[in-house]
Design a protein around this motif. Structure first.
Motif, PDB file in Angstrom:
ATOM      1  N   ASN A 160       0.920  -1.049  -0.077  1.00  0.00           N
ATOM      2  CA  ASN A 160       0.037  -0.016   0.079  1.00  0.00           C
ATOM      3  C   ASN A 160       1.035   1.010   0.054  1.00  0.00           C
ATOM      4  O   ASN A 160       1.598   1.444   1.062  1.00  0.00           O
ATOM      5  CB  ASN A 160      -0.765  -0.097   1.242  1.00  0.00           C
ATOM      6  N   VAL A 168      -1.921  -1.013   6.114  1.00  0.00           N
ATOM      7  CA  VAL A 168      -1.945  -2.545   5.726  1.00  0.00           C
ATOM      8  C   VAL A 168      -3.062  -3.247   6.520  1.00  0.00           C
ATOM      9  O   VAL A 168      -2.684  -3.466   7.794  1.00  0.00           O
ATOM     10  CB  VAL A 168      -0.378  -3.085   5.584  1.00  0.00           C
ATOM     11  N   THR A 188      -7.727   3.309   5.184  1.00  0.00           N
ATOM     12  CA  THR A 188      -7.268   2.726   3.598  1.00  0.00           C
ATOM     13  C   THR A 188      -5.758   3.210   3.460  1.00  0.00           C
ATOM     14  O   THR A 188      -5.203   2.691   2.375  1.00  0.00           O
ATOM     15  CB  THR A 188      -7.996   3.550   2.609  1.00  0.00           C
TER      16      THR A 188
END
Length: 856
Positions: free
Chosen positions: A774, A852, A849
């Protein structure tokens, strides 16, 4: 066979017990001198002989005070008070002719460190100054117990030999470097002592409960605090050291029970390059006196192994960069009153005798080498004066954080470093230094070598093994902008400093107050405002505002106090703002409107609500005590927000829901099992913020609390190697303490308060994290070539390149924040404390968001 071993062990225990009953002062003291009957022996004062019990700190002080009251050879002074209020004391002992002239002796002695004055001194007529100190680790008590004997001997011994010693020396007796630790351990050892001594190493007497007596009140190792002086004992001791500049300073320790006795010099390939060779040569000459004294006792000993003189923050090394000889002694520890070892039963009295004997041999050596030692000190500072002529000084200063400037200045002035404020703005090495917030340290000063040691960045070494850390750069620790410079336009030399007072400025018709998060003590203000019920917001994006007709820019992390949301009156709010601004060095700005020319307005959702950190610190068996102590000290001493300190053994009975932050500071948490572990996982999923640092990360990963890929440390599988190199290779793969560079995402809540995109971090472990897939979940990442200072093997350096340093996971509604370095190292790493505080204050506002996910 087992029965025979049992009988032998029982017989040895019997011998030890009964030999202690018959113990007299003659076991310890020289018998070729007479003793003044007016001076009370330790036995007459306590009603027990030295070594029969572990002396507590209060008992030690009471005896020294009584001897000081009676003796005309010594003067007792208190130079500090520990966190628990115990006195750190210093006895100044010397002959009567010296005592009447002590101020001049001290003044002349200090001239040895001034090359412009030292030539006029006749060292043949000057006494040598010897500082004898002990037990900086509280559970290494033989040194402090030997101080009872040393004090009695110096006060009571009579005859030409002692008279000559006292006339030619000034002896500074520091009986207990760590008052709180000594008190804690003496209670443990005495409480668990049996009438008939038990020598089995498995017995409770020899195995303290966590965290043990080694540390001070906040679980710090005070033997690592001599240089950067963050604790009261160290601050007071540094003041007295600089006041006297002794020629020898001894540091009496203990080591494992199965060892023997060590005295310096240590490993020669690990001596810091700034320490002159003659320092080690004199240390070796002094060592011959210790060897001779220990030979008479038949005590086993060794030298030039295991220990080194690299990190200048230790008691035995700090003197070496200041024209003094620092000497480490390590005595095998009985840890209680008598313990079975590979060398037989090691008794507490035996350990005390070795320590007292080497205290005596130090004084004998100092007297014998008096002129050599005085000349060495004078020559050392003459050499400094010559070296500094061609050297550069340093400019430093942070224009956004006057509090951090103050803390760094305090350290420098504590060590008698000459510092001057800048008169004009200066640009150097691509940095701008303002006259209001910057300072100059000239090279041309007596403490030049100490300054160089504090400012240098060193990455090449003769040896790959270190007893302690390999990097300790002061400006990197403070994340302080600095540059080298030959000269600068400066004001008057600083002799004292005051904490910078902040102020309330801006518009009078107040809609809200704002202040930058950059200031080191901003978290203290926010914490106390929250405790008082204030509604507080933090800017997650920059904005501008017009204040008194001028447009000002406010960065990520700006704190907003909207007046309309508060229950307090405007007058009460203003009074609080003024009080906190003054106390914490904040500049707080009043703003008359919530409408901003650019950026977010005051009613925007990008001003996130700040909630009160309710923190729990988990501690206990397996947890690294110093790491936990660093967290406790930071939150309690600096930010007035002590955490709930919960032992792992009690964690299954704690209601985790009372807290919004739980801290795993370092070490392993294997004691957190069953219901406690299930409760912790549930707590995170329900919205808690878990902060895990360094060695706690692998534990969190293995227990399903963090979703991080850890890099493996390379193993040595290349061909055959001699067995003798096994230890050296494995230890060379350790990261005992080096400094690396990470890149920050300044827009991330964990980086609020930082102006720089790259900052130095301290690492003392081999936990390496892959950066997250991410793209928003790695707010701190090592640069491609991250090593700034210190040693690291080539194999391990490869693990760092572009790896993750700070990662954020989420589980359910909660967050798991991972630091693979140590943001709070030894209390002097001011530069990364803000990263840790951001986790406590802003961890809850991180968008899920941008994390992880950990499987629930």
């Amino acid at each position: 066979m087992k029965k025979i071993l049992f009988l032998v062990s029982s017989f040895l225990t019997f011998l030890v017990a009964h030999s202690q009953e018959k113990l007299s002062l003659s076991y310890y003291l020289p018998q070729h001198v007479s003793y003044n009957s007016e001076i009370p022996t330790p036995e007459s004062f306590f009603s027990w002989q030295v070594g029969e019990w572990h002396v507590s700190h209060d008992q030690l002080v009471s005896y020294l005070r009584e001897v000081d009251r009676i003796s005309d050879r010594m003067t007792l002074e208190i130079y500090a008070r520990s966190y628990e209020g115990r006195p750190s004391i210093l006895l100044t002992v010397t002959g009567s002719s010296n005592r009447t002239n002590l101020d001049k002796i001290k003044s002349d002695h200090l001239k040895l460190s001034d090359a412009s004055q030292s030539s006029s001194l006749d060292v043949s007529k000057m006494p040598v100054v010897v500082w004898i100190g002990a037990s900086v680790h509280g559970n290494e008590p033989s040194g402090s117990n030997a101080m009872l004997l040393l004090t009695y001997y110096l006060a009571a011994a009579q005859g030409p030999s002692i008279d000559s010693l006292l006339n030619e020396t000034v002896i500074l007796v520091d009986p207990a470097f760590n008052p709180d630790g000594l008190q804690r351990f003496s209670h443990w050892a005495n409480t668990n002592k049996s009438k008939t001594l038990m020598t089995d190493p498995s017995s409770r007497e020899f195995n303290e409960t966590w965290p043990g007596g080694r540390f001070n009140h906040y679980w710090f190792d005070l033997n690592r605090d001599w240089l950067y002086v963050q604790h009261p004992e160290s601050k007071g001791r540094a003041t007295k050291f600089q006041e006297w500049k002794p020629n020898i300073l001894t540091d009496h320790h203990e080591m494992g029970a199965n060892s023997t006795f060590f005295f310096q010099p240590g490993v020669q390939s690990r001596v810091h390059p700034l320490t002159p060779k003659i320092n080690q040569e004199l240390t070796q000459k002094i060592g011959t006196f210790h060897a001779k004294a220990l030979d008479k006792l038949g005590s086993l000993y060794f030298t030039e192994e295991n220990y080194d003189d690299f990190y200048y923050g230790k008691g035995s090394t700090y003197p070496d960069v200041q024209g003094c000889i620092g000497i480490l002694f390590e005595q095998a520890s009985s840890r209680g009153h008598a313990q079975e070892t590979v060398n037989g039963v090691l008794s507490f009295p035996f350990t005390i005798r070795n320590q007292f004997t080497t205290m005596q041999s130090t004084l004998t050596a100092a007297r014998s080498l008096r002129i050599d030692l005085l000349n060495f000190q004078r020559d050392f500072y003459r050499g400094v004066a010559n070296e500094s002529k061609a050297a550069s000084g340093y400019i430093f200063g942070n224009q956004y954080d006057k509090a951090r400037n103050y803390e760094m200045l305090r350290v420098l002035l504590q060590q008698k470093v000459e510092v001057y404020p800048l008169k004009n703005n200066i640009s150097a090495e691509g940095k701008t230094f303002t006259s209001e917030t910057s300072y100059f340290i000239p090279a041309n000063q007596p403490q030049y070598r100490l300054v160089k040691a504090m400012f240098e960045k060193r990455t090449t070494f003769e040896d790959s093994l270190f007893y302690d850390i390999s990097a300790f750069s002061l400006p990197l620790a403070f994340n302080m902008p600095y540059a080298e410079a030959k000269t600068a336009s400066v004001g008057e030399k600083l002799t004292t400093i005051s904490f910078p007072e902040g102020k309330v400025v801006g518009d009078k018709n107040i809609y809200g107050y704002v202040f930058a998060w950059d200031n080191y003590y901003a978290p203290r203000t926010v914490n106390e405002l929250l405790k008082k019920g204030y509604q507080i917001r933090v800017a997650t994006k920059p904005f501008t505002s017009v204040i008194e007709g001028k447009t000002q820019t406010f960065d990520y992390g700006t704190i907003l106090i909207p007046v309309g949301l508060q229950s307090q009156s405007q007058e009460a709010i203003l009074a609080d703002m003024q009080a906190f601004a003054k106390r914490d060095g904040l500049d707080i700005t009043g703003i008359s409107t919530g409408l901003t020319p650019t950026g977010i307005d005051f009613g925007s959702s990008n001003f996130a609500a700040v909630t009160d950190p309710k923190a729990m610190l988990l501690v206990g068996i397996g947890v690294t005590a110093t790491d936990a102590g660093e967290v406790w000290h930071l939150l309690d001493q600096r930010y007035n927000m002590p955490p709930a300190i919960v032992d792992l053994s009690y964690s299954n009975r704690v209601d985790f829901e009372k807290y919004n932050t739980i801290i795993l500071s370092g070490g392993n948490y294997n004691g957190l099992t069953g219901n406690a572990l299930s409760n912790l996982k549930r707590w995170v999923q329900n919205g808690g913020t878990l902060v895990a640092m360094s060695e706690a990360i692998p534990w969190a990963v293995s227990n399903g609390l963090a979703n991080v890929k850890l890099k493996k440390i390379p193993s040595d599988s290349t061909g055959n190697k001699p067995y003798v190199f096994l230890d050296e290779y494995s230890r060379a793969q350790e990261i005992v303490g080096s400094i690396f560079q990470i890149r920050l995402d300044r827009s991330h809540p964990l980086a609020f308060g930082y102006k720089e995109e790259t900052i130095p971090v301290f690492k003392d472990n081999t936990v390496f994290m892959e950066k997250a897939k991410n793209p928003y979940a790695t707010p701190g990442q090592y640069t491609a070539n991250p090593l700034l200072s210190g040693y690291i093997s080539k194999q391990n350096l490869k693990q760092f390149s572009n790896a993750g340093s700070i990662l954020v996971n989420s589980s359910g509604n909660g967050k798991v924040i991972l630091f693979d370095d140590n943001p709070n190292f030894r209390a002097f790493w001011f530069g990364t404390n803000k990263l840790f505080m951001n986790a406590l204050f802003f961890g809850r506002i991180i968008n899920n968001t941008a994390t992880v996910r950990t499987e629930e």
